[in-house]
Design a protein around this motif. Structure first.
Motif, mmCIF file in Angstrom:
data_model
loop_
_atom_site.group_PDB
_atom_site.id
_atom_site.type_symbol
_atom_site.label_atom_id
_atom_site.label_comp_id
_atom_site.label_asym_id
_atom_site.label_seq_id
_atom_site.Cartn_x
_atom_site.Cartn_y
_atom_site.Cartn_z
ATOM 1 N N ALA A 19 0.942 -1.137 -0.019
ATOM 2 C CA ALA A 19 -0.044 0.033 0.006
ATOM 3 C C ALA A 19 0.773 1.231 -0.142
ATOM 4 N N THR A 20 1.950 1.058 0.270
ATOM 5 C CA THR A 20 3.134 2.405 0.472
ATOM 6 C C THR A 20 4.316 1.978 -0.339
ATOM 7 N N GLY A 21 4.608 0.904 -0.672
ATOM 8 C CA GLY A 21 5.875 0.431 -1.427
ATOM 9 C C GLY A 21 7.225 0.627 -0.356
ATOM 10 N N ASP A 22 6.791 0.753 1.213
ATOM 11 C CA ASP A 22 7.808 0.783 1.947
ATOM 12 C C ASP A 22 8.247 -0.427 2.330
ATOM 13 N N ARG A 23 9.589 -0.676 2.722
ATOM 14 C CA ARG A 23 10.256 -1.992 3.169
ATOM 15 C C ARG A 23 9.642 -2.130 4.759
ATOM 16 N N ILE A 24 9.308 -3.266 5.253
ATOM 17 C CA ILE A 24 8.590 -3.350 6.308
ATOM 18 C C ILE A 24 9.458 -4.570 7.147
ATOM 19 N N GLU A 33 -1.077 -9.980 7.913
ATOM 20 C CA GLU A 33 -1.431 -10.501 6.652
ATOM 21 C C GLU A 33 -1.447 -9.337 5.936
ATOM 22 N N THR A 34 -2.204 -8.264 6.330
ATOM 23 C CA THR A 34 -2.486 -7.246 5.357
ATOM 24 C C THR A 34 -1.086 -6.589 4.929
ATOM 25 N N LEU A 35 -0.215 -6.365 5.994
ATOM 26 C CA LEU A 35 1.141 -5.932 5.780
ATOM 27 C C LEU A 35 1.875 -6.581 4.668
ATOM 28 N N ASP A 36 1.700 -7.916 4.871
ATOM 29 C CA ASP A 36 2.302 -8.760 3.962
ATOM 30 C C ASP A 36 1.597 -8.738 2.490
ATOM 31 N N THR A 37 0.489 -8.636 2.503
ATOM 32 C CA THR A 37 -0.018 -8.908 1.316
ATOM 33 C C THR A 37 -0.776 -7.628 0.569
ATOM 34 N N GLY A 38 -1.122 -6.796 1.467
ATOM 35 C CA GLY A 38 -1.714 -5.396 1.084
ATOM 36 C C GLY A 38 -3.365 -5.590 0.950
ATOM 37 N N LYS A 39 -3.735 -6.772 1.360
ATOM 38 C CA LYS A 39 -5.038 -6.962 1.341
ATOM 39 C C LYS A 39 -5.919 -6.278 2.369
ATOM 40 N N PRO A 40 -7.139 -5.830 2.187
ATOM 41 C CA PRO A 40 -7.603 -4.978 3.150
ATOM 42 C C PRO A 40 -8.006 -5.818 4.592
ATOM 43 N N LEU A 41 -7.778 -5.116 5.688
ATOM 44 C CA LEU A 41 -8.343 -5.804 6.918
ATOM 45 C C LEU A 41 -9.350 -6.284 7.009
ATOM 46 N N GLN A 42 -10.405 -5.316 6.214
ATOM 47 C CA GLN A 42 -11.847 -5.861 6.310
ATOM 48 C C GLN A 42 -11.846 -7.459 5.894
ATOM 49 N N GLU A 43 -10.918 -7.946 4.980
ATOM 50 C CA GLU A 43 -10.980 -9.312 4.253
ATOM 51 C C GLU A 43 -10.202 -10.128 5.221
ATOM 52 N N THR A 44 -8.933 -9.577 5.745
ATOM 53 C CA THR A 44 -7.983 -10.717 6.292
ATOM 54 C C THR A 44 -8.508 -10.794 7.571
#
Ligand code: NAD
Length: 486
Positions: free
Chosen positions: A32-37, A92-103
């Motif tokens: 969602a940001t392109g940042d390295r986490i 999982e959201t940070l890893d995949t970018g999928k919305p928290l609403q889904e994860t």
């Protein structure tokens, strides 16, 4: 805002985190940001060796436990996952970018379902008694295969790991799992939780890396079975490598699935099915019904309602629970999708909506709908794995069925109609492993899941998965004397 998702170490071997900084660096990027986490290291050959040796050593004692005991541990892990659902979903959201609403509802929870289901089955796995002539009889034993390898894709990392680990472990196998190099984080948490639940060290190990690490696992002679979730080209390579030593395989591969919407369908349900089957997880779902065949009489109404409903898509920060449409998993995947969109325009499909990279940081592609798509266009033939829906017109059921099945893939298919006979006739006629009637993309753990044709072999979930993680041994018992010719 920066997010720190750095795990304790890159791998999980023999019941503990493990690291070897000599392995190539793997950057984990928040899509969602392109940042390295986080920064991890690929497994070195020494770590792969440790993981396989530990699985091989741990498996016999695990198999010697009763199904009841093994199942109890798996069910305990399911409970822990549910207790920590929010933290696991955020990861999982940070890893995949999928919305928290889904994860929050579809990832860790689905993994917990698998552990609970197969944990429950473990105690009930029995053989057969077969009466024979002269009082002789035979019995069968369902035995574990030994060390199984699981290799995951990046779209449902936790779910994929649990769908493979739960049946494998329930039967008494050990597993070495390699997550996708794009989404390495959540499987480590799974290993941690299984260990906390009482899983003996070595029964479930996680090693990180790209295709080379996967290939090293697949070709190791200690490995009895390989279960891959990934693309068709990878499946072909892994299947071929496994065949060299006659290893068991499960291949969960790609698709280009059809969804048929007949004139008599409930319009809103059909539109909901098409939205779920094309835009959930930003379209990064293997079973997606990306070829939406709409009968000519309902076509304009379908497209109008679809456009209205798409205005409800909320693109934004995936960690905000109001967001229901997230980014592509990576910059590379975003570019693949944008190239397909350009190809669709070039081939003359009508772009109804979307088609652009969103004007915001991260790897967002707008929900995209093409109408007037012809069967031979590239966008109608190849798996895009992004939020791109192709709408195709049809007149008759016979024609629609022939066109729906005219693909090398056979993962899934769906039909929307109020005609009950047609619904079952169409489902029977689909060349696909999983079909839906007046629904799309449901995948509860109780139901066998998998593909036909180029979409794969074997089944996950349901009782069927047990057969793919065990071997049947037949034991013949003679009750009388042995009559030999000399
Ligand atoms: P991919 O094929 O690129 O990679 C899948 C996994 O295989 C990764 O972990 C990768 O590192 C590993 N790998 C690559 N080369 C290998 C080799 N030679 N030997 C062993 N392992 C190797 O797929 P992806 O891009 O991660 O995922 C998207 C694909 O997965 C899509 O085609 C999608 O349809 C499919 N998929 C299928 C299902 C299903 O259940 N049928 C579910 C999710 C995704």
């Amino acid at each position: 805002m920066t997010h720190d998702a750095q795990p304790q170490a890159s791998h999980f071997i023999d019941g503990a985190y493990a690291e070897d900084p000599a392995g190539a660096e793997m950057a984990v990027i928040y899509p969602a940001t392109g940042d390295r986490i986080a920064t991890l290291h690929e497994a070195t050959p020494a770590l792969v060796e440790r993981a396989l040796a530990s699985a091989k050593a741990a498996q016999p004692a695990w198999a010697a436990m009763s199904g009841m005991e093994r199942g109890r541990i798996l069910r305990r892990a399911a409970d822990i996952i549910r207790e920590r659902n929010r933290a696991l979903s955020e990861l999982e959201t940070l890893d995949t970018g999928k919305p928290l609403q889904e994860t929050l509802v579809a990832d860790a929870t689905s993994g917990a379902d698998a552990l609970e289901y197969f944990g429950g089955l473990a105690a009930g796995l029995t053989g057969e008694h077969i009466p024979l002539a002269n009082g002789d009889w035979a019995y069968t034993r369902r035995e574990p295969l030994g060390v199984c390898v699981g290799i995951g894709a990046w779209n449902y990392p936790t779910q994929i790991a649990c769908w493979k680990a739960a049946p494998a472990l329930a039967v008494g196998n050990a597993m070495v799992f390699k997550p996708s190099e794009t989404t390495p984080l959540s499987t480590l948490k799974l290993a941690e939780i299984l260990t906390e639940a009482g899983l003996p060290p070595g029964v479930f190990n996680v090693v990180q890396g790209a295709g080379e690490v996967g290939a090293a696992l697949v070709t190791d002679p200690r490995v009895a079975k390989v279960s891959l979730t990934g693309s068709v080209p990878t499946g072909q390579k892994v299947y071929a490598a496994a065949a060299a030593e006659m290893k068991h395989v499960t291949m969960e591969l790609g698709g280009k699935s059809p969804m048929l919407v007949f004139d008599d369908a409930d319009l809103d349900n059909a539109v909901s099915g098409a939205i779920l089957g094309n835009f959930y997880s930003s379209g990064q779902i293997c079973t997606n019904g990306t070829r939406v065949f709409v009968q000519r009489g309902i076509k304009e109404a379908f497209l109008a309602r679809l456009a209205e409903r798409l205005s409800g898509a909320v693109m934004g920060d995936p960690l905000d629970e109001a967001t229901n449409f997230g980014p592509m998993v990576s910059e590379g995947q975003m570019n693949i999708v944008l190239n397909y969109v350009a190809k669709g325009v070039e081939e003359g499909a009508r772009l109804v909506t979307g088609g652009q990279r969103a004007d915001r940081p991260g790897f967002f592609v707008e929900p995209t709908v093409f109408a007037d798509v012809a069967d031979d266009m590239v966008i109608a033939r190849e798996e895009i794995f992004g939020p791109v829906m192709c709408v195709l017109d049809f007149d008759t059921e016979e024609e629609a069925m022939a066109r729906a099945n005219a693909t090398e893939y056979g993962l899934a298919a769906g039909v929307f109609t109020r005609d009950i006979q047609r619904a079952h006739r169409v489902a029977a006629g689909f060349e696909a492993g999983t079909c839906w009637i007046n629904s799309y993309n449901d995948a509860p753990v109780e139901v066998p899941f998998g593909g036909t044709k180029m979409s794969g072999v074997g089944r996950e979930n349901g009782h069927a998965a047990i057969e793919h993680y065990s071997a049947l041994k037949s034991v013949y018992v003679r009750m009388g004397d042995v009559d030999a010719p000399f």
